[in-house]
Design an enzyme around this catalytic site. Structure first.
Site, PDB file in Angstrom:
ATOM      1  N   ALA A 105       0.843  -1.198   0.000  1.00 34.06           N
ATOM      2  CA  ALA A 105       0.000   0.000   0.000  1.00 34.06           C
ATOM      3  C   ALA A 105       0.883   1.255   0.000  1.00 34.06           C
ATOM      4  O   ALA A 105       1.981   1.250   0.565  1.00 34.06           O
ATOM      5  CB  ALA A 105      -0.882  -0.011   1.244  1.00 34.06           C
ATOM      6  N   GLY A 150       0.919  -5.382   0.696  1.00 34.22           N
ATOM      7  CA  GLY A 150      -0.066  -5.579  -0.367  1.00 34.22           C
ATOM      8  C   GLY A 150       0.536  -6.177  -1.634  1.00 34.22           C
ATOM      9  O   GLY A 150      -0.166  -6.818  -2.423  1.00 34.22           O
ATOM     10  N   GLU A 153       0.417  -9.715  -0.983  1.00 35.47           N
ATOM     11  CA  GLU A 153      -1.000 -10.117  -0.980  1.00 35.47           C
ATOM     12  C   GLU A 153      -1.537 -10.248  -2.416  1.00 35.47           C
ATOM     13  O   GLU A 153      -2.358 -11.106  -2.705  1.00 35.47           O
ATOM     14  CB  GLU A 153      -1.821  -9.119  -0.162  1.00 35.47           C
ATOM     15  CG  GLU A 153      -1.489  -9.219   1.329  1.00 35.47           C
ATOM     16  CD  GLU A 153      -2.218  -8.204   2.179  1.00 35.47           C
ATOM     17  OE1 GLU A 153      -2.011  -6.994   1.946  1.00 35.47           O
ATOM     18  OE2 GLU A 153      -2.999  -8.607   3.060  1.00 35.47           O
ATOM     19  N   GLU A 173       3.240  -5.621   7.830  1.00 40.08           N
ATOM     20  CA  GLU A 173       2.218  -4.690   8.328  1.00 40.08           C
ATOM     21  C   GLU A 173       2.200  -4.496   9.842  1.00 40.08           C
ATOM     22  O   GLU A 173       1.971  -3.388  10.332  1.00 40.08           O
ATOM     23  CB  GLU A 173       0.814  -5.141   7.868  1.00 40.08           C
ATOM     24  CG  GLU A 173       0.490  -4.814   6.418  1.00 40.08           C
ATOM     25  CD  GLU A 173       0.845  -5.940   5.457  1.00 40.08           C
ATOM     26  OE1 GLU A 173       1.702  -6.775   5.816  1.00 40.08           O
ATOM     27  OE2 GLU A 173       0.265  -5.984   4.367  1.00 40.08           O
TER      28      GLU A 173
HETATM   29  C1  LIG Z   1      -1.952  -3.713   1.892  1.00 44.57           C
HETATM   30  C2  LIG Z   1      -1.782  -3.297   3.283  1.00 44.57           C
HETATM   31  C3  LIG Z   1      -0.656  -2.770   3.836  1.00 44.57           C
HETATM   32  C4  LIG Z   1       0.613  -2.549   3.220  1.00 44.57           C
HETATM   33  O1  LIG Z   1       0.932  -2.963   2.128  1.00 44.57           O
HETATM   34  S1  LIG Z   1       1.689  -1.631   4.158  1.00 44.57           S
HETATM   35  C5  LIG Z   1       3.115  -1.440   3.136  1.00 44.57           C
HETATM   36  C6  LIG Z   1       4.039  -2.559   3.303  1.00 44.57           C
HETATM   37  N1  LIG Z   1       5.220  -2.328   2.525  1.00 44.57           N
HETATM   38  C7  LIG Z   1       6.376  -1.884   3.035  1.00 44.57           C
HETATM   39  O2  LIG Z   1       6.499  -1.661   4.232  1.00 44.57           O
HETATM   40  C8  LIG Z   1       7.502  -1.669   2.051  1.00 44.57           C
HETATM   41  C9  LIG Z   1       8.144  -0.325   2.235  1.00 44.57           C
HETATM   42  N2  LIG Z   1       9.216  -0.135   1.288  1.00 44.57           N
HETATM   43  C10 LIG Z   1      10.424  -0.752   1.392  1.00 44.57           C
HETATM   44  O3  LIG Z   1      10.659  -1.552   2.260  1.00 44.57           O
HETATM   45  C11 LIG Z   1      11.472  -0.349   0.397  1.00 44.57           C
HETATM   46  O4  LIG Z   1      11.110   0.872  -0.176  1.00 44.57           O
HETATM   47  C12 LIG Z   1      11.668  -1.388  -0.735  1.00 44.57           C
HETATM   48  C13 LIG Z   1      10.379  -1.736  -1.447  1.00 44.57           C
HETATM   49  C14 LIG Z   1      12.326  -2.644  -0.148  1.00 44.57           C
HETATM   50  C15 LIG Z   1      12.628  -0.770  -1.791  1.00 44.57           C
HETATM   51  O5  LIG Z   1      13.801  -0.314  -1.137  1.00 44.57           O
HETATM   52  P1  LIG Z   1      14.833   0.637  -1.921  1.00 44.57           P
HETATM   53  O6  LIG Z   1      15.949   0.889  -0.977  1.00 44.57           O
HETATM   54  O7  LIG Z   1      15.153   0.059  -3.254  1.00 44.57           O
HETATM   55  O8  LIG Z   1      14.020   1.957  -2.234  1.00 44.57           O
HETATM   56  P2  LIG Z   1      13.613   3.115  -1.230  1.00 44.57           P
HETATM   57  O9  LIG Z   1      13.259   2.565   0.097  1.00 44.57           O
HETATM   58  O10 LIG Z   1      14.663   4.189  -1.254  1.00 44.57           O
HETATM   59  O11 LIG Z   1      12.263   3.664  -1.897  1.00 44.57           O
HETATM   60  C16 LIG Z   1      12.283   4.477  -3.053  1.00 44.57           C
HETATM   61  C17 LIG Z   1      11.099   5.405  -2.965  1.00 44.57           C
HETATM   62  O12 LIG Z   1       9.911   4.627  -2.955  1.00 44.57           O
HETATM   63  C18 LIG Z   1       9.129   5.000  -1.815  1.00 44.57           C
HETATM   64  N3  LIG Z   1       8.347   3.874  -1.331  1.00 44.57           N
HETATM   65  C19 LIG Z   1       8.768   2.627  -1.093  1.00 44.57           C
HETATM   66  N4  LIG Z   1       7.781   1.885  -0.613  1.00 44.57           N
HETATM   67  C20 LIG Z   1       6.693   2.685  -0.525  1.00 44.57           C
HETATM   68  C21 LIG Z   1       5.347   2.492  -0.084  1.00 44.57           C
HETATM   69  N5  LIG Z   1       4.892   1.317   0.348  1.00 44.57           N
HETATM   70  N6  LIG Z   1       4.524   3.553  -0.133  1.00 44.57           N
HETATM   71  C22 LIG Z   1       4.932   4.742  -0.591  1.00 44.57           C
HETATM   72  N7  LIG Z   1       6.195   4.981  -1.047  1.00 44.57           N
HETATM   73  C23 LIG Z   1       7.045   3.961  -0.992  1.00 44.57           C
HETATM   74  C24 LIG Z   1      10.165   5.438  -0.790  1.00 44.57           C
HETATM   75  O13 LIG Z   1       9.574   6.190   0.207  1.00 44.57           O
HETATM   76  C25 LIG Z   1      11.114   6.202  -1.659  1.00 44.57           C
HETATM   77  O14 LIG Z   1      10.581   7.465  -1.922  1.00 44.57           O
HETATM   78  P3  LIG Z   1      11.482   8.788  -1.699  1.00 44.57           P
HETATM   79  O15 LIG Z   1      10.524   9.912  -1.938  1.00 44.57           O
HETATM   80  O16 LIG Z   1      12.567   8.692  -2.726  1.00 44.57           O
HETATM   81  O17 LIG Z   1      12.011   8.729  -0.309  1.00 44.57           O
HETATM   82  C26 LIG Z   1      -2.966  -3.387   4.159  1.00 44.57           C
HETATM   83  C27 LIG Z   1      -3.525  -2.003   4.246  1.00 44.57           C
HETATM   84  O18 LIG Z   1      -3.749  -1.403   3.188  1.00 44.57           O
HETATM   85  O19 LIG Z   1      -3.725  -1.522   5.351  1.00 44.57           O
END
Ligand SMILES: C/C(=C\C(=O)SCCNC(=O)CCNC(=O)[C@H](O)C(C)(C)COP(=O)(O)OP(=O)(O)OC[C@H]1O[C@@H](n2cnc3c(N)ncnc32)[C@H](O)[C@@H]1OP(=O)(O)O)CC(=O)O
Length: 299
Positions: A105, A150, A153, A173
């Site tokens: 998400a 997600g 998922e 999560e």
């Molecule tokens: C569906 C439901 C809940 C969920 O899904 S909660 C979300 C769970 N996901 C995460 O916690 C993943 C978070 N992200 C990461 O761990 C890492 O970003 C990565 C995917 C492993 C990639 O790592 P990497 O080092 O290659 O890249 P960056 O971390 O520097 O990210 C680049 C850029 O992308 C943004 N970003 C990454 N993930 C997200 C995200 N989930 N949402 C929004 N933005 C994301 C990150 O912030 C960076 O942006 P900058 O502006 O450059 O800082 C259930 C429900 O809905 O409740």
């Protein structure tokens, strides 16, 4: 003559054969049409030999394919297009963003949402993944890199999951003080068992491709960068089978797993009846008798 003999000897070498077949499989995948349903979700139909294989491509590099409202709408429309079109036989879901399948998400958008907006969004995401799971054709998630929250998922809603060794899969999560709310608490235990699912969800532990394979979370783990090729290989096998038979097999397995065995066997009988009067069934028998490849039409 000497050169020919040398060439034919090297063609018998299993390594050379494997390289050629990889090359052939890779090169012959030709995209016939790219439909841009939204900025971040593209729908591709493969052509020629691969006609019938469709691919949803996630393409939101700025946020590592995180799913916000726009992307969710794109995903919903794309899946509806696939569902409407009888020519789709297999669907692959992949990412065009390097080193990530989907980061789950969109947590930046989430911060701007009121509690009721969050609930609306999560309910819509859950419905979209249930819709994906219920598609009548086989679906394959192609996972290179991170499939988190997600993102995992979504992959869990597919029939098959193929990953590269560099994959990172997890439901983090609870670390955000929420639960996997788009089907994860239900589909993960059904796939890997209750105890393993509880450990992964309670701890938020992320596993690599090899560990994912050993716990039955993915069907295949291949060297990094080869997941698409492996998925395409499987999609091609499926694409050559009787399309109605494949749909009925999916219906019988999915429906049967949720009920007792006797009800499941009744469902199998119903599904068998659906294929009884197809021309493809007769074509299968004719092809066997004539020692040739069948030419199925999906009816
Ligand atoms: C569906 C439901 C809940 C969920 O899904 S909660 C979300 C769970 N996901 C995460 O916690 C993943 C978070 N992200 C990461 O761990 C890492 O970003 C990565 C995917 C492993 C990639 O790592 P990497 O080092 O290659 O890249 P960056 O971390 O520097 O990210 C680049 C850029 O992308 C943004 N970003 C990454 N993930 C997200 C995200 N989930 N949402 C929004 N933005 C994301 C990150 O912030 C960076 O942006 P900058 O502006 O450059 O800082 C259930 C429900 O809905 O409740």
């Amino acid at each position: 003559m000497v050169a020919f003999a040398a060439a034919s000897k090297s063609l018998k070498n299993p390594n050379v054969q494997s390289a050629i077949s990889h090359l052939f499989r890779f090169q012959s995948a030709r995209t016939l049409l790219v439909q841009s349903v939204s900025e971040s979700v593209k729908l591709q139909k493969l052509g020629d030999f691969d006609s019938g294989i469709w691919e949803v491509n996630l393409e939101r590099p700025s946020s590592k394919n995180a799913i916000g409202r726009d992307m969710l709408r794109g995903l919903q429309h794309t899946l509806e297009s696939v569902n409407r079109d009888q020519t789709a036989k297999v669907l692959m879901i992949s990412s065009s963003v390097p080193k990530v399948f989907c980061a789950g998400a969109d947590l930046k958008e989430r911060k701007t949402m009121s509690p009721s907006e969050v609930l609306d969004f999560v309910n819509s995401l859950r419905s979209a993944f249930s819709y994906l799971e219920a598609l009548c054709i086989p679906t394959i998630a192609v996972i290179e890199g991170a499939a988190l929250g997600g993102g995992l998922e979504m992959a869990l809603s597919c029939d098959l999951r193929i990953c590269g060794e560099n994959a990172l899969l997890g439901l983090p999560e609870t670390g955000l003080a929420i639960i996997p709310g788009a089907g994860g608490t239900q589909r993960l235990p059904r796939l890997v068992g209750k105890s393993t699912a509880k450990e992964l969800i309670f701890t938020g532990r992320k596993v690599d491709g090899k560990d994912a394979l050993s716990m039955g979370l993915v069907n295949h783990c291949v060297p990094a960068g080869e997941a698409h090729l492996k998925a395409l290989e499987i999609a091609r096998f499926i694409n050559q089978k009787g399309p109605v038979a494949i749909r009925m097999a999916k219906r019988a397995i999915d429906g049967g797993m949720e009920v007792d065995i006797d009800s499941g066997l009744v469902l199998e009988e119903e599904c068998y009846e659906q294929i009884m009067h197809t021309k493809d069934r007769l074509e299968g028998l004719a092809a066997f008798a004539e020692k040739r490849k069948p030419n199925y039409k999906g009816r």
